[in-house]
Write a protein that holds these residues in place. Structure first.
Motif: not given
Length: 359
Positions: A151-153, A166, A273, A278-280, A306
């Motif tokens: 589930n990345p940005v 996102a 992020m 998020s860390k992706e 990340g």
């Protein structure tokens, strides 16, 4: 979990994808294997098998851009050859396909229409359903499939688009974007000023020049909230290249342009992020191949504990298999495009797509 592990019969979808929104013409074939009888969301992440991914590029002479009518003529002259090549590589016939996926938009009107016409014709000759695909969503879904990002940005950077995206509630939400020209368009236009070749791409050749640059030249840095602007920086650096060529080398100009624009992208991506926790980061689109952009994004992500996900030139540059990938996901959920609705649109927003295959 595979079908063999569950003891259930797998169902498959074989999708043909046609991409021609700009100067890249691509044909791809993908097979999705969906395990049955598996509880939860296993149905939503099928096993993807790549069967073919062929591409041909229209390249104008150095110092020139490409006109939509010339690109469309290239696509019309080349698409049957690529189609036959893809089917031969996959060792398939039309009877093995379940659907025909094509780029509905966004993109250049004449090239889009040329490829859509072929898709409609094949649909009627082969009696297969059509699936219209959003070009941007194709990039995202191919990136997710290849890298495994959950589930990345998403930073989507190409010749025609610059967006920070996102996912939320079955929609890819746009957090920020360019207010004028896309970053890829900016790079392409500056490459024309320097008379750099269009082969393999103007942006790639700027990247090679930038690697040899060492002197940073201060350029306009325009971030407005979550949005960016590139027209001012392009005008500024074009003037330097034309009127002060004795002071600045092409290598230093390319280096400075990349460093400035990429820093702008890193800033708004990091902000997104932080907002969603998020860390992706997933970098997609043609400019996403740039190693320096990946390095800068990686440094930022590392500081946030990340990770950056990116693909190589087979998938980040426009291709047919990304259209097949996104189309197959939609088709598995029952989505098709009737012939009467198989028009194209140059302004098909990423956030206009119902992403039903994600929970």
């Amino acid at each position: 979990m595979s079908a063999a592990e569950t003891g259930a019969e797998a169902r498959t979808i074989v999708a043909l994808g046609l991409e021609g929104s700009a100067n890249k013409l691509g044909v791809g074939i993908v097979k999705h294997v969906y395990p049955t009888g598996v509880p939860g969301d296993a149905e939503l992440r099928p096993e993807m098998i790549e069967w073919a991914n062929v591409r041909d590029t229209y390249n104008p002479p150095p110092g020139e851009g490409f006109l939509p009518r010339d690109v469309a003529a290239h696509h019309r002259a080349t698409i049957i050859m690529l189609l036959n090549q893809a089917l031969a590589e996959a060792k398939l016939t039309p009877k093995d396909l379940h659907c025909i996926c094509y780029t509905k938009g966004p993109g250049m009107g004449a090239p889009l229409q040329s490829v859509a016409l072929v898709a409609r014709t094949l649909s009627q000759i082969w009696k297969l359903p059509l699936v219209g695909v959003n070009h941007c969503v194709g990039h995202i879904e191919m990136g997710r499939a290849i890298t495994g990002a959950e589930n990345p940005v998403v930073l989507y950077v190409s010749g025609g688009n610059t967006q920070v995206i996102a996912y939320s509630q079955q929609t890819y939400r746009i957090f920020g974007e360019t207010l004028d020209i896309a970053i890829g368009n900016c790079l392409d236009r500056f490459a024309r000023v320097l008379k750099l070749p269009n082969n393999p791409s103007p942006g790639y050749n700027i990247e090679q020049y930038a690697k040899r640059g060492s002197k940073y030249i201060e350029l306009p840095y325009t971030v407005k909230g979550m949005d960016v602007s590139f027209s001012g920086i392009l005008s500024f650096i074009e003037k330097l290249a034309k009127t002060e060529a004795d002071k600045y080398t092409p290598e230093d100009l390319c280096y400075s342009l990349q460093e400035t624009m990429f820093a702008m992208l890193v800033e708004i991506t990091e902000r997104a992020m932080a907002h969603i926790g998020s860390k992706e980061v997933l970098v997609v689109g043609g400019v996403g191949c740039n190693v320096r952009l990946q390095e800068m994004m990686g440094q930022m992500a590392k500081e946030r504990e990340g990770k950056v996900f990116a693909t190589d030139m087979r998938y980040c540059i426009d291709n047919g298999i990304m259209i097949a990938q996104a189309g197959a996901l939609a088709f598995a959920r029952g989505f098709t495009t009737p012939i009467k609705d198989s028009w194209i649109t140059q302004r098909f927003r990423t956030d206009q797509v119902h992403v039903e295959w994600r929970t």
